[in-house]
Design an enzyme around this catalytic site. Structure first.
Site, PDB file in Angstrom:
ATOM      1  N   GLY A 123       4.170   4.226   3.210  1.00  0.00           N
ATOM      2  CA  GLY A 123       4.130   3.070   1.866  1.00  0.00           C
ATOM      3  C   GLY A 123       5.698   2.952   1.602  1.00  0.00           C
ATOM      4  O   GLY A 123       6.358   2.099   1.768  1.00  0.00           O
TER       5      GLY A 123
ATOM      6  N   GLY B 237       1.240   8.139   5.650  1.00  0.00           N
ATOM      7  CA  GLY B 237       1.569   9.739   4.639  1.00  0.00           C
ATOM      8  C   GLY B 237       2.514  10.305   4.760  1.00  0.00           C
ATOM      9  O   GLY B 237       3.012  10.906   5.872  1.00  0.00           O
TER      10      GLY B 237
ATOM     11  N   HIS C  15      -3.601   8.558   1.001  1.00  0.00           N
ATOM     12  CA  HIS C  15      -3.131   6.955  -0.063  1.00  0.00           C
ATOM     13  C   HIS C  15      -1.999   7.647  -0.241  1.00  0.00           C
ATOM     14  O   HIS C  15      -1.081   7.301  -1.333  1.00  0.00           O
ATOM     15  CB  HIS C  15      -4.275   7.368  -1.234  1.00  0.00           C
ATOM     16  CG  HIS C  15      -3.837   5.628  -2.258  1.00  0.00           C
ATOM     17  ND1 HIS C  15      -5.649   5.142  -1.536  1.00  0.00           N
ATOM     18  CD2 HIS C  15      -3.494   5.607  -2.668  1.00  0.00           C
ATOM     19  CE1 HIS C  15      -5.267   4.159  -2.796  1.00  0.00           C
ATOM     20  NE2 HIS C  15      -3.519   4.138  -3.216  1.00  0.00           N
TER      21      HIS C  15
ATOM     22  N   GLN D  38      -5.212  -5.677   2.662  1.00  0.00           N
ATOM     23  CA  GLN D  38      -6.042  -4.486   2.735  1.00  0.00           C
ATOM     24  C   GLN D  38      -7.018  -4.922   1.428  1.00  0.00           C
ATOM     25  O   GLN D  38      -6.592  -5.959   0.259  1.00  0.00           O
ATOM     26  CB  GLN D  38      -5.127  -3.749   1.920  1.00  0.00           C
ATOM     27  CG  GLN D  38      -5.877  -2.616   1.423  1.00  0.00           C
ATOM     28  CD  GLN D  38      -5.859  -2.318  -0.400  1.00  0.00           C
ATOM     29  OE1 GLN D  38      -5.423  -3.118  -1.496  1.00  0.00           O
ATOM     30  NE2 GLN D  38      -6.680  -1.967  -0.800  1.00  0.00           N
TER      31      GLN D  38
ATOM     32  N   VAL E  33       5.709   9.375   6.279  1.00  0.00           N
ATOM     33  CA  VAL E  33       6.966   9.544   7.690  1.00  0.00           C
ATOM     34  C   VAL E  33       7.708   8.971   7.330  1.00  0.00           C
ATOM     35  O   VAL E  33       8.086   8.176   6.548  1.00  0.00           O
ATOM     36  CB  VAL E  33       5.801   8.529   8.691  1.00  0.00           C
ATOM     37  CG1 VAL E  33       6.436   8.097   9.358  1.00  0.00           C
ATOM     38  CG2 VAL E  33       4.149   9.173   8.916  1.00  0.00           C
ATOM     39  N   ARG E  34       9.185   9.417   7.549  1.00  0.00           N
ATOM     40  CA  ARG E  34      10.365   9.375   7.314  1.00  0.00           C
ATOM     41  C   ARG E  34      11.255   9.243   8.206  1.00  0.00           C
ATOM     42  O   ARG E  34      12.374   8.753   8.211  1.00  0.00           O
ATOM     43  CB  ARG E  34      10.405  10.105   6.550  1.00  0.00           C
ATOM     44  CG  ARG E  34       9.976   9.907   4.718  1.00  0.00           C
ATOM     45  CD  ARG E  34      10.072   8.876   4.394  1.00  0.00           C
ATOM     46  NE  ARG E  34       9.345   8.861   3.044  1.00  0.00           N
ATOM     47  CZ  ARG E  34       7.647   8.726   2.593  1.00  0.00           C
ATOM     48  NH1 ARG E  34       7.292   8.300   3.779  1.00  0.00           N
ATOM     49  NH2 ARG E  34       7.669   8.860   1.677  1.00  0.00           N
TER      50      ARG E  34
ATOM     51  N   THR F 163     -10.128  -0.147   1.836  1.00  0.00           N
ATOM     52  CA  THR F 163      -9.812   1.543   1.062  1.00  0.00           C
ATOM     53  C   THR F 163     -10.832   2.006   0.835  1.00  0.00           C
ATOM     54  O   THR F 163     -11.717   1.272  -0.495  1.00  0.00           O
ATOM     55  CB  THR F 163      -8.699   1.259   0.256  1.00  0.00           C
ATOM     56  OG1 THR F 163      -7.495  -0.033   0.590  1.00  0.00           O
ATOM     57  CG2 THR F 163      -8.474   2.281  -0.950  1.00  0.00           C
TER      58      THR F 163
ATOM     59  N   ALA G 214       0.623  -1.899  -3.784  1.00  0.00           N
ATOM     60  CA  ALA G 214       0.621  -2.655  -4.842  1.00  0.00           C
ATOM     61  C   ALA G 214       1.906  -2.958  -5.617  1.00  0.00           C
ATOM     62  O   ALA G 214       2.430  -1.957  -5.605  1.00  0.00           O
ATOM     63  CB  ALA G 214      -0.571  -2.003  -5.532  1.00  0.00           C
TER      64      ALA G 214
ATOM     65  N   ARG H 121      -1.889  10.019  -3.782  1.00  0.00           N
ATOM     66  CA  ARG H 121      -1.966   9.451  -4.703  1.00  0.00           C
ATOM     67  C   ARG H 121      -3.490   9.612  -5.931  1.00  0.00           C
ATOM     68  O   ARG H 121      -3.577   9.661  -6.573  1.00  0.00           O
ATOM     69  CB  ARG H 121      -1.660   8.124  -4.868  1.00  0.00           C
ATOM     70  CG  ARG H 121      -0.071   7.682  -4.762  1.00  0.00           C
ATOM     71  CD  ARG H 121       0.128   5.918  -4.285  1.00  0.00           C
ATOM     72  NE  ARG H 121       0.037   5.304  -5.298  1.00  0.00           N
ATOM     73  CZ  ARG H 121       1.304   5.283  -6.262  1.00  0.00           C
ATOM     74  NH1 ARG H 121       2.325   5.970  -5.646  1.00  0.00           N
ATOM     75  NH2 ARG H 121       1.197   4.451  -6.607  1.00  0.00           N
TER      76      ARG H 121
HETATM   77  C1  FMN Z   1       3.545   2.404  -5.224  1.00  0.00           C
HETATM   78  C2  FMN Z   1       2.090   2.565  -4.181  1.00  0.00           C
HETATM   79  C3  FMN Z   1       1.146   1.558  -4.335  1.00  0.00           C
HETATM   80  C4  FMN Z   1       0.532   1.847  -3.536  1.00  0.00           C
HETATM   81  N1  FMN Z   1      -1.022   0.732  -3.953  1.00  0.00           N
HETATM   82  C5  FMN Z   1      -2.300   1.406  -2.872  1.00  0.00           C
HETATM   83  C6  FMN Z   1      -3.251   0.135  -2.469  1.00  0.00           C
HETATM   84  O1  FMN Z   1      -3.250  -1.072  -3.839  1.00  0.00           O
HETATM   85  N2  FMN Z   1      -3.622  -0.389  -1.660  1.00  0.00           N
HETATM   86  C7  FMN Z   1      -3.998   1.180  -1.001  1.00  0.00           C
HETATM   87  O2  FMN Z   1      -4.748   0.683   0.369  1.00  0.00           O
HETATM   88  N3  FMN Z   1      -3.088   1.645  -0.787  1.00  0.00           N
HETATM   89  C8  FMN Z   1      -2.224   2.044  -1.502  1.00  0.00           C
HETATM   90  N4  FMN Z   1      -0.899   2.933  -1.798  1.00  0.00           N
HETATM   91  C9  FMN Z   1      -0.793   4.074  -0.650  1.00  0.00           C
HETATM   92  C10 FMN Z   1      -0.236   3.159   1.175  1.00  0.00           C
HETATM   93  O3  FMN Z   1      -1.458   2.125   1.933  1.00  0.00           O
HETATM   94  C11 FMN Z   1      -0.362   4.426   1.895  1.00  0.00           C
HETATM   95  O4  FMN Z   1      -1.316   4.985   2.225  1.00  0.00           O
HETATM   96  C12 FMN Z   1       0.695   5.572   1.307  1.00  0.00           C
HETATM   97  O5  FMN Z   1       1.813   4.799   0.456  1.00  0.00           O
HETATM   98  C13 FMN Z   1       1.094   6.097   2.998  1.00  0.00           C
HETATM   99  O6  FMN Z   1       2.877   7.591   2.210  1.00  0.00           O
HETATM  100  P1  FMN Z   1       3.804   7.059   2.383  1.00  0.00           P
HETATM  101  O7  FMN Z   1       3.726   6.534   0.618  1.00  0.00           O
HETATM  102  O8  FMN Z   1       4.499   8.696   2.372  1.00  0.00           O
HETATM  103  O9  FMN Z   1       4.694   6.614   3.025  1.00  0.00           O
HETATM  104  C14 FMN Z   1      -0.433   3.167  -2.060  1.00  0.00           C
HETATM  105  C15 FMN Z   1       0.781   3.779  -2.278  1.00  0.00           C
HETATM  106  C16 FMN Z   1       1.623   3.647  -3.105  1.00  0.00           C
HETATM  107  C17 FMN Z   1       3.426   4.160  -3.557  1.00  0.00           C
END
Ligand code: FMN
Ligand code: NAG
Ligand code: NAG
Ligand code: NAG
Ligand code: NAG
Length: 383
Positions: free
Chosen positions: A329, A307, A272, A174, A309-310, A202, A124, A275
């Site tokens: 993400g 999740g 997520h 999404q 992955v870097r 989601t 988002a 988060r």
């Molecule tokens: C700032 C931010 C906003 C996110 N917003 C959403 C969202 O709106 N919907 C969703 O399904 N996942 C959301 N996610 C989760 C991401 O789709 C993803 O699962 C996650 O970022 C993967 O981990 P990583 O950031 O370590 O790569 C969000 C993640 C972040 C960091």
């Protein structure tokens, strides 16, 4: 020398738990030590994906950075997502012809062709990093020919993002869906009309995420509802659209099996980005659980994961278990402070790392990677 070091370690408590490093020290602090706060480094100074985190933290207002960086509660799952990859050692094979590895990166995701088994996970509020927000992510994904999954809660609307697509560009939209059928139908219809090729539903956020760091800066989750998300509801949603509806946020082998049973075409293993629920497993741990208890799932449906992955090697560990594509993400949200060029560079970096790491692992064809390339007994690196 060695005994001196040993004593020094003991004296300094060197055997205590290792400190968490959001980005391991690879020298960026030294090289960019004179860069004033609030300014961007040159894109050429970015070497690896963790450098984008450094750059965004250095450049963005703390509030903006915090929204992206945040994890739930004590952020143990956020940290585990990053650290878990290092508990599993690689088993590199040598004397293998790996010279064609780059030509084996292209793959399909739900039948669509892409240049690599990676995608931009839905996140988002793209405008917290750059005014053009999601438009940069979309354009970067098109330039790199990888899959983009725009988030419902993006800074641009579904229609605005769709209008900026490259010709023929595939996107998976999404959505968060509630039990209000009028709203659900409207979101599904808008996604379809905008040309989305699949829906990413989601399902890991039935309740509000417990986000301490974000709440401190007033950028916590705005979702205060308990959302009705059940397998019955999935069945209903899948009759409300002719687009494939994939599930994002599967965290156990039990639910992966139920997804197969409920004819879900694909699932995304995800917590997520740590988060939502602190203590939830990283997608690598879930993939290992599926590998051990129901490996057939990887053949029955397409399984993606995200999740923490870097690095290229992180991607390889997930692929080796049978994961078909891997999402990132935060690295892309941080890269977006450089605009579309940043997204393009992030894609180049991870694709290059996948290729060179696979080659050094002795994998000549990415399609042929299998679990034997990893030692699945965790090491005690945390000690
Ligand atoms: C700032 C931010 C906003 C996110 N917003 C959403 C969202 O709106 N919907 C969703 O399904 N996942 C959301 N996610 C989760 C991401 O789709 C993803 O699962 C996650 O970022 C993967 O981990 P990583 O950031 O370590 O790569 C969000 C993640 C972040 C960091
Ligand atoms: C970026 O690179 C240019 C040209 O090399 C240089 O003059 C400038 O100082 C660099 N900027 C930063 C912030 O490092
Ligand atoms: C996808 O790639 C395959 C194999 O290279 C090719 O045959 C097919 O036409 C491509 N599909 C699309 C839609 O480009
Ligand atoms: C920080 O986020 C706000 C709110 O979206 C945005 O207006 C501002 O441009 C962002 N700052 C930067 C440097 O991107
Ligand atoms: C469902 O959503 C529609 C459109 O937003 C709204 O008009 C309606 O009142 C909602 N129904 C319920 C039961 O909340």
């Amino acid at each position: 020398m060695r005994s001196y070091l040993f004593t020094a370690l003991l004296a300094s408590g060197g055997f205590a738990a290792r400190e968490f490093l959001n980005e391991p020290d690879t020298g960026i602090d030294d090289v960019l030590k004179d860069l004033p706060k609030g300014t961007l480094p040159n894109l050429s100074d970015i070497i690896g994906l963790p450098d984008f985190d450094w750059a965004a933290r250095h450049y963005l207002p703390t509030k903006n950075y915090t929204y992206y960086r945040n994890g739930a509660a004590g952020e143990w799952s956020y940290r585990n997502n990053l650290e878990v990859f290092h508990r599993y050692r690689l088993r590199p094979r040598v004397m293998v012809d790996i010279t064609k590895i780059e030509s084996t990166l292209p793959t399909t995701i739900l039948g669509h062709n892409f240049s690599a088994p990676i995608f931009i996970s839905p996140c988002a509020r793209g405008a917290y990093g750059h005014q053009e927000g999601e438009l940069n992510l979309l354009k970067g994904a098109a330039a790199g020919n990888i899959l983009y999954m725009p988030a419902l809660l993006a800074s641009y609307t579904i229609e605005e993002i769709a209008a900026a697509k490259a010709e023929g560009q595939v996107v998976f939209q999404q959505l968060y869906l509630s039990s209000n059928d009028t709203e659900t139908q409207d979101l599904l219809d808008r996604s379809k009309a905008a040309g989305a090729n699949a829906i990413v539903f989601t399902v890991d956020s039935a309740a509000d995420g417990n986000r301490h760091r974000a709440a401190r800066y007033g950028v916590g989750s705005a979702d205060s509802e308990y959302t009705y998300i059940t397998w019955d509801y999935y069945k209903k949603v899948s009759t409300m659209t002719d687009l494939p509806v994939i599930l994002k946020g599967i965290m156990t082998v039990d639910d992966a099996k139920l997804a197969v049973k409920n004819k879900v075409p694909a699932i995304i293993l995800s917590n997520h980005g740590g988060r939502q629920l602190d203590g939830s497993p990283s997608s690598l741990e879930v993939a290992i659980e599926i590998h051990e208890k129901a490996p057939e799932v990887f053949k029955q449906i397409e399984v993606y994961a995200d999740g923490g992955v870097r690095y290229g090697a992180d991607v390889l560990k997930l692929l080796s278990l049978g994961v078909k594509a891997v999402g990132l993400g935060r690295p892309f949200m941080f890269a977006n402070v450089f605009g579309t060029k940043g997204i393009e560079k992030a894609i180049q970096i991870i694709k290059h790392e996948i290729a060179i790491d696979a080659a050094n692992l002795g994998v000549g064809n990415l399609d042929k990677i299998d679990p034997s390339y990893v030692q699945w007994t965790p090491n005690n690196w945390m000690g």
